[in-house]
Write a protein that holds these residues in place. Structure first.
Motif, PDB file in Angstrom:
ATOM      1  N   GLU A   1      -7.185  11.688  -2.864  1.00  0.00           N
ATOM      2  CA  GLU A   1      -8.447  11.499  -3.587  1.00  0.00           C
ATOM      3  C   GLU A   1      -9.060  12.858  -3.940  1.00  0.00           C
ATOM      4  O   GLU A   1      -9.528  13.066  -5.063  1.00  0.00           O
ATOM      5  CB  GLU A   1      -9.397  10.671  -2.720  1.00  0.00           C
TER       6      GLU A   1
ATOM      7  N   ALA B   1      -4.268   9.269   1.708  1.00  0.00           N
ATOM      8  CA  ALA B   1      -5.062   8.839   0.553  1.00  0.00           C
ATOM      9  C   ALA B   1      -6.333   9.676   0.406  1.00  0.00           C
ATOM     10  O   ALA B   1      -6.757   9.978  -0.713  1.00  0.00           O
ATOM     11  CB  ALA B   1      -5.412   7.357   0.675  1.00  0.00           C
TER      12      ALA B   1
ATOM     13  N   TYR C   1      -3.968   4.586  -5.132  1.00  0.00           N
ATOM     14  CA  TYR C   1      -4.386   5.009  -3.793  1.00  0.00           C
ATOM     15  C   TYR C   1      -5.780   4.507  -3.439  1.00  0.00           C
ATOM     16  O   TYR C   1      -6.144   4.412  -2.271  1.00  0.00           O
ATOM     17  CB  TYR C   1      -4.334   6.529  -3.680  1.00  0.00           C
TER      18      TYR C   1
ATOM     19  N   LEU D   1       0.816   4.155  -2.746  1.00  0.00           N
ATOM     20  CA  LEU D   1       0.568   5.555  -2.405  1.00  0.00           C
ATOM     21  C   LEU D   1       1.652   6.429  -3.013  1.00  0.00           C
ATOM     22  O   LEU D   1       1.361   7.488  -3.612  1.00  0.00           O
ATOM     23  CB  LEU D   1       0.529   5.708  -0.889  1.00  0.00           C
TER      24      LEU D   1
ATOM     25  N   ASN E   1       0.829  -1.210   0.000  1.00  0.00           N
ATOM     26  CA  ASN E   1       0.000   0.000   0.000  1.00  0.00           C
ATOM     27  C   ASN E   1       0.859   1.255   0.000  1.00  0.00           C
ATOM     28  O   ASN E   1       0.522   2.247  -0.649  1.00  0.00           O
ATOM     29  CB  ASN E   1      -0.919   0.013   1.223  1.00  0.00           C
TER      30      ASN E   1
ATOM     31  N   SER F   1       1.123   6.625  -6.731  1.00  0.00           N
ATOM     32  CA  SER F   1      -0.068   7.410  -7.074  1.00  0.00           C
ATOM     33  C   SER F   1       0.227   8.885  -6.986  1.00  0.00           C
ATOM     34  O   SER F   1      -0.146   9.665  -7.852  1.00  0.00           O
ATOM     35  CB  SER F   1      -1.203   7.112  -6.114  1.00  0.00           C
TER      36      SER F   1
END
Lengths: 435, 435
Positions: free
Chosen positions: A279, A275, A229, A194, A190, A197
């Motif tokens: 977003e 995240a 993400y 991240l 993850n 992303s």
């Protein structure tokens, strides 16, 4: 779950799990079939071994241990309690016996169900409480005499033990899947997502006509990477359940028995905060509001630099967790990030200089709104990444990560290419691009 | 789960559930205890009724039906299959019998476990597959003769049926908890929380020295309310599991058998998109960056108006879902929101007017960065709220919501107070404040 990027590995693990279930079932069936006490009564007891394997055998070792230990202990406790109440009831005469037994089932089932709502019990012993109710009711209300009952309970416990033993044997000996290791890998995976992303989003946004730095991949890969993400937004349930199961596992590989699995959850939560921001950033960027190219170019370098720096911190943290080593570079990278924040800050400050506004055309704040928001969110993400750094540092302390060694020669953190970008001034890059 | 604001109701529901489990267990125990076939063999069969109640009895009707139906069907299928294989094995002679039985257990357990990984099976029939493996293994490898086996299987199925019947009886007749209704209430509750958070966040930010409009509550309540969006960030697992269970439920109350539960998940997802943005907004606002009061005052009214309008849309949607009625006002509210967006837009555009910049002191973009970001995110949230509106409209279509009636007289959507705020120009308000 672990490292889902390697999808084949995951498929292979599934297939192996299926075969493992088959093997465990065959082993226990053979035991059942060749059970030396072949009268019907004992057959009934041996049945409990089969049942135990079916319900206890889980994907991870932690899951197997959780269910196995819960089942064993709950059966033992409920069995003793039920035998005691059965004995008391049998003393009170034929008239009161069913009343006492019925009441005891009602009260104990209600109380046990109530405890299933308590968070601590729910997390650690939910399955155990179910088994407690089951065993207690079965024994308490069975019409058997006290001595038959005792033998039966003994046999049942013995068979459940056999079932758990077979489960654990197969689960641990044949390609074991450790929940703890899965959690460890999930967090690393993850974190890398991240980082990618963050870099991808910003690179993607500034690519058109802007100064595209340090990105020489093809477009599709960038877009795909910059969606990574989204996995983090929805991975809380997986992290939670893996952490719960990991606590049941003994030390394995490089994880000790009391490995701080809870701290992984905190790292996950800190990453989720990043995240959320990413977003929103992606949402703002997608909103199709036209931003003047001149303004975009003005901020491009500083934004890309900050995103690259932030992403580099995350990648370094992921590497720390992966090799369970403290990082030599993290302070350096944080200093770099701070400088990048300051640079973006300066670029923002110099954006509508009273006298130079004409250079940007008649740009009102509104036109640059999306850009300023993106820059602000980028700064906010950088601040939140420091939260991730702190969480990882705490993990490093709690899990006694090895101190940093000289990794320079074998890893070469700061590649020649990125250092080229960092040392190059914005003007130089613009010149290169225009050339 | 439903309407957690009414905490006592939730506690009461838990207590009732505990008592329900006690009642179901007592009923089945009495059946077990007074079983007319009181020889040991049938006692063993009656045991299955107790076991069924313990594992099938769930908090919601949907959960009960899911487990009950899965258990019944899986037992039936596995039983037939196992009897067939047992018969084939018995024909093949003593030497091959254990081999055939062992192999069949291995193969079927492996295949069934494989299917547990398939999403569709996992969602609808996970419990059924476990029971399939259990029943098949127990019957296939039992040492009983064919005719004994048949009677035994029949008895077991009959007892499992009794268990499921008792579960459903108690679950549906005594204060039933419907997963569908819980989902419905959870979505409404989350929507109200989101509306309050949005309003609270902005009101809280602009309160100090700014123009505080339409907010006369005490501070603590505002802060507490503005944290509500955090629940939405983490409520996906609850929504998912409730929707899965709701699909098993028959029509109840105002929900038909094929009520579009999936659409609730889409509304939930749309709300989560808003919550991500709100989280970033809250983060930016909290970042302690000093914003010039003059600039804040300039945007205050437009921001508060937009947040109030957006929040009013959400509240109206929540009301629509609650009463399953289409809204008369929603188009009006969306138009209001559009106007508010335009107004904020204008306020932003007029923010650094070249000539009037001195009025704001020497304000560079950086000083106003947080403010501009907050405004941008507010506009982004407004756009995302339209996504929620669309999802709710789709639900209204699919679930055949009643058309809007004249609700004006009994509900008075647009209160006199807020309309006062809307009609008042920014100048008038500033004058009032300064007075």
């Amino acid at each position: 779950m672990a490292n889902p990027e390697k999808k084949e590995t995951h498929e292979l693990r599934k297939t192996i799990h299926c075969i493992k279930v088959g093997i465990a079932m065959t082993l226990v069936s053979l035991y059942y079939y060749t059970n030396p006490w072949s009268n019907i009564n004992s057959q009934g007891a041996a049945m409990w071994a089969v049942m135990t394997v079916v319900v206890v055998f889980e994907f991870t070792v932690g899951g197997c241990l959780y269910k196995g230990l819960n089942r064993a202990v709950a059966t033992l406790i409920a069995g003793c309690l039920a035998l005691g109440i059965h004995w008391i009831a049998s003393l009170s005469g034929d008239r009161f016996e069913p009343v006492i037994l019925g009441l005891s089932v009602f009260v104990l089932a209600s109380i046990a169900t109530f405890y299933r709502f308590v968070t601590f019990i729910k997390v650690w012993f939910d399955y155990g409480v179910t088994i407690f109710i089951l065993t207690f009711s079965l024994i308490a209300v069975s019409g058997y005499k006290q001595d038959t009952l005792f033998t039966l309970a003994q046999q049942r416990l013995y068979n459940i033990g056999i079932g758990i033993f077979i489960c654990l044997l197969v689960c641990v000996l044949i390609c074991p899947v450790w929940a703890g290791e899965d959690l460890h890998l999930l967090i690393i995976w993850n974190m890398e997502k991240l980082a990618n992303s963050l870099e991808g989003c910003i690179a993607e946004y500034f690519k058109e006509g802007g100064v595209l730095l340090a990105v020489d991949e093809d477009q599709e890969a960038i877009i795909q990477r910059s969606e990574g993400y989204k996995h983090i937004l929805s991975s809380k349930p997986s992290e939670d359940s893996l952490a719960i199961l990991a606590r049941w596992e003994p030390g394995h590989g490089c994880y000790g028995f009391r490995h701080p699995w809870n701290q992984y959850l905190k790292i996950g939560a800190a990453m989720r905060l990043c995240a959320y921001c990413l977003e929103s950033l992606a949402g703002c960027i997608d909103s199709q509001t036209q931003v003047p190219e001149s303004m975009k170019r003005h901020l491009s370098e500083a934004c890309i630099k900050l995103s690259t720096n932030s992403s580099r911190i995350l990648k370094e943290l992921a590497k720390c967790i992966k090799f369970m080593k403290k990082s030599k570079y993290i302070d350096l990278l944080i200093r770099d990030q701070n400088n990048a924040v300051k640079e973006l800050d300066r670029a923002l400050r110099s954006l509508p200089p009273m006298e130079a506004m004409e250079n940007f055309g008649c740009v009102s704040l509104l036109e640059g709104r999306v850009l300023i928001t993106a820059a602000s969110l980028l700064i906010e993400i950088s601040a939140r990444i420091i939260g991730v750094v702190e969480a990882v540092n705490l993990l490093a302390e709690q899990a006694c990560f090895k101190p940093a060694k000289d990794q320079v020669e074998d890893e070469g953190m700061i590649s020649s290419k990125t250092s080229f970008v960092v040392t190059l001034g914005p003007q130089a890059i613009r010149t290169i691009e225009e050339a």
